[in-house]
Design an enzyme around this catalytic site. Structure first.
Site, PDB file in Angstrom:
ATOM      1  N   ARG A  47       0.836  -1.204   0.000  1.00 14.97           N
ATOM      2  CA  ARG A  47       0.000   0.000   0.000  1.00 14.97           C
ATOM      3  C   ARG A  47       0.870   1.252   0.000  1.00 14.97           C
ATOM      4  NH1 ARG A  47      -5.570   1.575   0.958  1.00 14.97           N
ATOM      5  NH2 ARG A  47      -6.146  -0.609   0.772  1.00 14.97           N
TER       6      ARG A  47
ATOM      7  N   GLU B 295      -9.642   6.062   7.165  1.00 17.66           N
ATOM      8  CA  GLU B 295      -8.202   6.251   6.987  1.00 17.66           C
ATOM      9  C   GLU B 295      -7.803   7.484   6.178  1.00 17.66           C
ATOM     10  OE1 GLU B 295      -6.260   1.879   6.980  1.00 17.66           O
ATOM     11  OE2 GLU B 295      -7.668   2.255   5.364  1.00 17.66           O
TER      12      GLU B 295
END
Length: 813
Positions: free
Chosen positions: A363, A766
């Site tokens: 990620r 997030e």
């Protein structure tokens, strides 16, 4: 509420609870007024479904559950050294201590001694190799928690360890080629039309041919999750050798699997339940497994309930946190600051085992581009194996560590050219219809960063304030101000395709009340509130008619972690699917009884409108029950259109992107290194928000939490012993209310999700954690001003007072 508390404290708490209840009632009244007009239950600001219980002290967490008769308490004996080999374990003296019932070691685990999330490289209890200072070696089970802790504290006298030198930093791990996983590489050359290794030569050629070049390094620290409720598990033996575990976890299904393996049981013999957590932030995704397993092993051996609740210091010493990263990069760019080529090496501190370091690094690589078109780019990711706690998930899951690297580069490019960093950032934005392919091959088809940043630039008076900052600095030799605007683009979905699925159960009782169960976990983020709103909207009933129950592996099986900001997207869609099936059955029943077509039956405000008649929802439910209509249903959802090749790092890993931007203004004392955030303006993309109040709360919380990561929260290990020295609130500084700026303007960007998410909303857990990049770069701007903007500031994160002073000294020199 605990009645043993001081009466004055109880009165104050009750007064606050009454105040909160009144505020909630006002919000409810406003929501009901709007809902009455159009029947909507989503897109409405409602208080958290447990808010009144939280403030009154009546929301039970695992440690609040009544203990069964015979309950024992467990504490862990931890390694006093960072690296070596366990050569002897003498537990007789500990077994003889007051209140101790038993002491367990790795030999007492009947099944697999492993709690690794992906790679099976993480022992529950030390079985030979000592990997870090704080590693659990044995478990003490005693009549009381205090007796267990006193006995466990004698670990140093009970173990004999042959010590070896520890590797503590990512740089040291990289230097000796020590990794928990093979390296990851992601490269793309738009000019050559290739990706992977063949693109590397084209990237280096683009950098070499660029008019300007930048070569540097950068450090970003890790971050402790610091959830209010620490790690805890309560294991209760059941008939036939089965086990019921109450666990504070974001991933009940994984806890079920780990406990089953440790006990050598089948999954259907392990029942894991979690009603709520007092915070998680990723720290309870995989790392709650060790404590669930130890409690279950002890309960199985002793045939009595066992509770394991960590002390805060032990929580710090045992569990991992956000990965710190070290970067080396080289960039080529033109007169306008457009990046022509970039190559970066990222090295993370993975800790002693793999845990989730692989997907975290993936990620990070997939978010290095952030909001920018990088035509020629080569990224290299290394997960350094160190003799420290095994680092794990934390809000953002590698995305923030990847994105802050390119933001630091953009800021440095602007300073080298003498341009406003906002202009350089804008020149590099992804295009709309062109220049819109990510390095991993996904088309950015929902790009709204141009419009969003333009709105924030205007509403925050960015240009005028930048001039005012320059004027202030010209006449202030000691105090220096700085201002920065930072954008974000954050991909939403698990990188692993099969995790993007969810299930739910919806029951309608014959009095019209509704019970919902889904696979997501509630950790304060408002997931259950949103799911209840979705179900209420789908069935056209009042919000108070819907109740969401504890996450339970005996109800919805094979669930994914509540992580990657997918909680509402996945579980909301699954619950909507279940509720829709019931609504369709009820509509068919209403049409059969009262005439008309099922598709014309309307459900709204607790009423059912059919063939010119108005029925109460409960009335129709009663009729359906008499007609033997199924009044419960399961629902399922799998995110469409995803693809990912983990070997080539190519595909479409994200369903959509969330966007946002923030402007922050700070003042820095150049004599002490202290800073103060004066004002923050935030514009965040939540799509068509399910609950604006909850979403704004998430944005505010993420902003302050991310600011802590980049400014005050410093993790320090002793360079020789390997001990984490910042293992308590006395030495580890999380933000407080005083760190919130006096002016904090937060707005949600208006516009629906381009994709068919739940009611066209967007994830908001997030992505906002990237918003406080603006605080870090505002500090960097102020430090640059201290040197007359002549030198690119070598500011590292976290920007503690010491780090700021070092950077000021460098630019002034």
């Amino acid at each position: 509420m605990n009645k043993s508390l001081d009466p004055a404290l109880l009165q104050a708490a009750q007064s606050f609870a009454d105040y909160q209840h009144n505020v909630a009632a006002r919000i409810d009244a406003q929501a009901e007024a709007r809902a009455h007009e159009d029947g909507a239950r989503v897109g409405i600001s409602r208080p958290h479904e447990s808010a009144h219980l939280h403030v009154a002290g009546e929301a039970p967490y695992i440690d609040d559950l009544p203990e069964l008769a015979g309950t024992l308490h467990c504490a862990l004996g931890l390694s006093p050294v960072a690296h070596g080999r366990l050569t002897a374990l003498s537990l007789e003296a500990i077994r003889a201590m007051p209140g101790v019932v038993d002491v367990l070691s790795a030999a007492d685990i009947p099944g697999t001694n492993d709690c690794g999330s992906i790679i099976h490289d993480d022992p529950i209890l030390c079985d030979g190799e000592v990997r870090y200072l704080g590693q659990p070696i044995f478990a003490v089970v005693a009549r009381t928690r205090d007796e267990a802790r006193r006995a466990a504290a004698r670990a140093k006298q009970a173990v004999t360890i042959e010590e070896a030198p520890p590797v503590l930093t990512p740089r040291d791990a990289h230097a000796c080629g020590q990794y928990v996983l093979p390296p990851s590489h992601l490269s793309r050359s738009a000019s050559a039309g290739v990706h992977g290794a063949p693109a590397n030569a084209a990237v280096r050629a683009a950098i070499a041919a660029a008019p300007y070049k930048l070569k540097s390094s950068f450090d970003v620290g890790g971050q402790e999750q610091f959830y209010l409720e620490g790690q805890i598990s309560y294991a209760i033996p059941k008939e036939g050798g089965a086990m019921h575990v109450y666990c504070s976890t974001q991933h009940p299904s994984e806890m079920q699997h780990l406990v089953a393996h440790a006990l050598h049981l089948h999954a259907n013999e392990v029942h894991v339940e979690c009603r709520r957590m007092g915070g998680g932030f990723g720290g309870k995704e995989s790392q709650s497994g060790l404590f669930a397993c130890v409690a279950a092993v002890a309960a199985r051996k002793l045939r009595r309930p066992v509770k394991l609740r960590l002390d805060r210091d032990d929580d710090f010493m045992v569990t991992g946190r956000r990965h710190c990263f070290w970067y080396e990069y080289e960039v080529g760019f033109d007169d306008e600051g457009r990046v022509l080529g970039a190559e970066i090496t990222m090295v993370s501190r993975a800790g002693h085992s793999a845990d989730l370091s692989g997907p975290v690094m993936t990620r990070a690589l997939c978010h290095f581009d952030n909001a920018y078109w990088l035509p020629e780019v080569a990224m290299h990711g290394y997960s350094g194996k160190t003799n420290t706690q095994s680092n794990t998930a934390f809000r953002g899951f590698g995305g923030p560590q990847g994105a802050i690297a390119i933001e630091n580069i953009m800021d440095s490019v602007a300073r080298q050219l003498g341009r406003d960093p906002l202009d350089v950032r804008r020149n590099n934005f992804y295009g709309q219809g062109e220049r819109n392919i990510t390095p991993y091959g996904q088309t950015v088809s929902d790009n709204i960063v141009h419009e969003l940043v333009a709105q924030l630039e205007a509403s925050s008076d960015y240009r005028a304030r930048r001039e005012a900052v320059a004027a202030f600095n010209a006449t202030s030799p000691v105090l220096k101000r700085g201002i920065a605007l930072a954008p974000l683009k954050f991909g939403i979905s698990f990188n692993v395709k099969h995790f993007n699925q969810a299930g739910a159960l919806v029951h309608v009782y014959n009095d019209g009340s509704i019970l919902v169960n889904h696979g997501g976990t509630e950790m304060g983020q408002g997931l259950n509130t949103k799911v209840a709103q979705v179900v209420a909207h789908e069935l056209g009933v009042h919000f108070d008619s819907v109740r969401v129950t504890a996450t339970d592996t005996t109800k919805v099986a094979n669930t994914s972690a509540t992580a990657a900001s997918t909680g509402a997207d996945l579980n909301g869609k699954a619950a909507q699917d279940a509720a829709r099936q019931i609504r369709e059955r009820l509509a068919a029943c209403a049409a059969a009884r009262h005439g008309g077509k099922p598709e014309d039956v309307r459900f709204a405000n607790g009423k059912v409108f059919v063939n010119g008649r108005e029925l109460g929802f409960d009335t129709l439910v009663g009729e359906a029950y008499l007609d033997r209509v199924q009044l419960w249903s399961d629902g399922f959802y799998a995110t469409p259109g995803l693809s990912w090749d983990k070997d080539t790092l190519q595909g479409r890993p994200f369903f959509y992107y969330a966007y946002g931007a923030a402007v922050s203004e700070v003042v820095v004392d150049t004599l002490t290194g202290e800073f103060k955030l004066l004002r923050a303006d935030i514009l965040h993309d939540a799509g068509k928000s399910l609950n604006p109040a909850v979403d704004i709360g998430q944005v505010e919380g993420a902003f302050i939490q991310g600011m802590g990561w980049l400014t005050t929260e410093e993790l320090v290990w002793h360079p020789q012993s390997g001990k984490l020295t910042t293992h308590a609130p006395s030495t580890y500084k999380i933000p407080t209310a005083n760190d919130c700026p006096p002016v904090l303007n937060v707005r949600l960007f208006e516009g629906p999700n381009f994709e068919d998410s739940i009611h066209r909303s967007k994830a908001v857990g997030e992505p906002p954690l990237l918003l406080p990049f603006s605080v870090f770069f505002a500090i960097r701007d102020a430090v640059s001003a201290a040197g007359g903007h002549r030198v690119d500031p070598p500011l590292q994160a976290p920007a503690t007072c010491e780090s700021i002073l070092r950077a000021i000294t460098a630019v002034q020199a």
